[in-house]
Design an enzyme around this catalytic site. Structure first.
Site, short mmCIF file in Angstrom:
data_model
loop_
_atom_site.label_atom_id
_atom_site.label_comp_id
_atom_site.label_asym_id
_atom_site.label_seq_id
_atom_site.Cartn_x
_atom_site.Cartn_y
_atom_site.Cartn_z
CG ASP A 1 -1.89 -1.08 1.32
OD1 ASP A 1 -2.22 -1.63 0.24
OD2 ASP A 1 -2.37 -1.40 2.42
CE1 TYR B 1 3.97 -6.22 4.28
CE2 TYR B 1 3.31 -8.52 4.15
CZ TYR B 1 3.56 -7.31 3.54
OH TYR B 1 3.39 -7.16 2.19
#
EC number: 5.4.99.12
Lengths: 240, 240
Positions: free
Chosen positions: A52, A110
């Protein structure tokens, strides 16, 4: 054809994510331009995932094929000379012909960082979500265990087309490090917004605004309405 | 009058250093504006030192006096809400009336970072001088010892007015950390450009372009012609 493989990293602040989008500055876009200058024609690199806008990557894998040969070390130097300061190549090698960054990577870790503080550290500010609330760490640790294993993540994702909503989470941990709370999530693949919504759910639970039961409901498909800020998310490690 | 004391840090990339200069963005300037908004009148903070444009501070001390009372914790929150993202306050306290950030601090530790590599890490790039040369670390370590103690630093400084060119160096070390070479220099006070020129001399010696004898000459007043890039320098710690 040579299959060039790159290990790189980027500070996501001024990028609209990895994937090329018309008129927007993207990592794939600046990389494609640098490769184009070196190889004399437009070659679009394949990345290990989309990211993103505003999300960072301390580790990222990409590959591209070209008939012209460059020694890997020379390619590394040339790319770093052409790329902007917020993206850097740390390694270049020649991969097997069938290696594809999108399908061949074995897993991704992540890390979402949240800083529950009134003090501000400008060196870390671009890489975390800072707010003045207190977090119940023990509750968050307990809840993080709920995500482990294979679940339907429809409630945490924006699904695309016929995408499989079932994902196997290999690691989900909450740890504190010098006042910064890290939410670590590892899987082979992720759905869109998935990590930011897992982080959102854990953070709102830590603030006392959600219960373990709410999270169990989200894991049955109920929509999780909390998406943590993009700038707190970093793709920390890609496993080959 | 209340003597407010602040511990802060700033990423120097987009600042023309600490000290207010007409028409330029400075740390003292943005801090003065934030204090002005809170106290309803212009109050210029005193800083523990000037810094060159592009130099960073992980630690910095400033103070200012005002008759209006703010609880220190509220002042910290309010300042961080008003300051831009590249400067942050980590601590606020009320100091003795005679405390002055410029004259009362007991010492400062600067760290200069140089990264002799073709690989680029965009997370560290704003904080170091990266170049593709090899450095002879052992030579640099040997040379760093020459700076210890009290020397005439005319050769390393831009002297201002009747300034005393003699400075006592309490620590001067070269250490390597994950491929990054750190030059650590500690003293009570520094002259203008002094750390960047000490770093410049050590780095050029590490590249084989200077000898220990050259550095001894610089320490007798001969001009050192090498000034390391500003962005590699960080004021790491201020001692109270």
């Amino acid at each position: 054809m040579h299959n060039y493989c790159l290990r790189l990293s980027f500070v996501g602040t001024n990028f609209h994510g990895w994937q090329v989008q018309p008129g927007l500055r993207t990592v794939q876009g600046v990389l494609e331009r640098a490769i184009g200058e070196l190889f004399g024609r437009s070659i679009r690199p394949t990345g290990c995932c989309r990211t993103d806008a505003g999300v960072h990557a301390k580790d990222y894998i990409a590959n591209f094929k070209a008939s012209r040969f460059f020694p890997p070390d020379s390619l590394l130097k040339a790319l770093n000379a052409l790329l902007p300061e917020d993206v850097g190549v740390s390694e270049v090698w020649l991969a097997e012909e069938n290696f594809n960054a999108r399908y061949s990577v074995k897993g991704k870790l992540y890390v979402y960082r949240v800083y529950p503080s009134h003090a501000r550290n400008p060196f870390l500010e671009p890489f975390l979500w800072r707010f003045p609330y207190t977090l119940e760490l023990e509750e968050m640790k307990k809840a993080s265990g709920l995500f482990l294993g294979r679940h339907d993540f429809s409630g945490f994702a924006k699904l695309e087309g016929e995408e499989d909503p079932f994902v196997e989470i290999e690691e989900c941990e909450v740890v504190e490090n010098e006042g910064i709370v890290e939410i670590r999530v590892r899987a082979k693949r992720f759905l869109r917004y998935m990590v930011r919504r897992i982080a959102g759910a854990l953070i709102y639970l830590g603030m006392g605004k959600l219960s373990l039961e709410d999270i169990r409901e989200f894991l049955k498909g109920k929509k999780c309405p909390y998406t943590a800020k993009a700038k707190g998310l970093t793709l920390e490690k890609v496993f080959l």
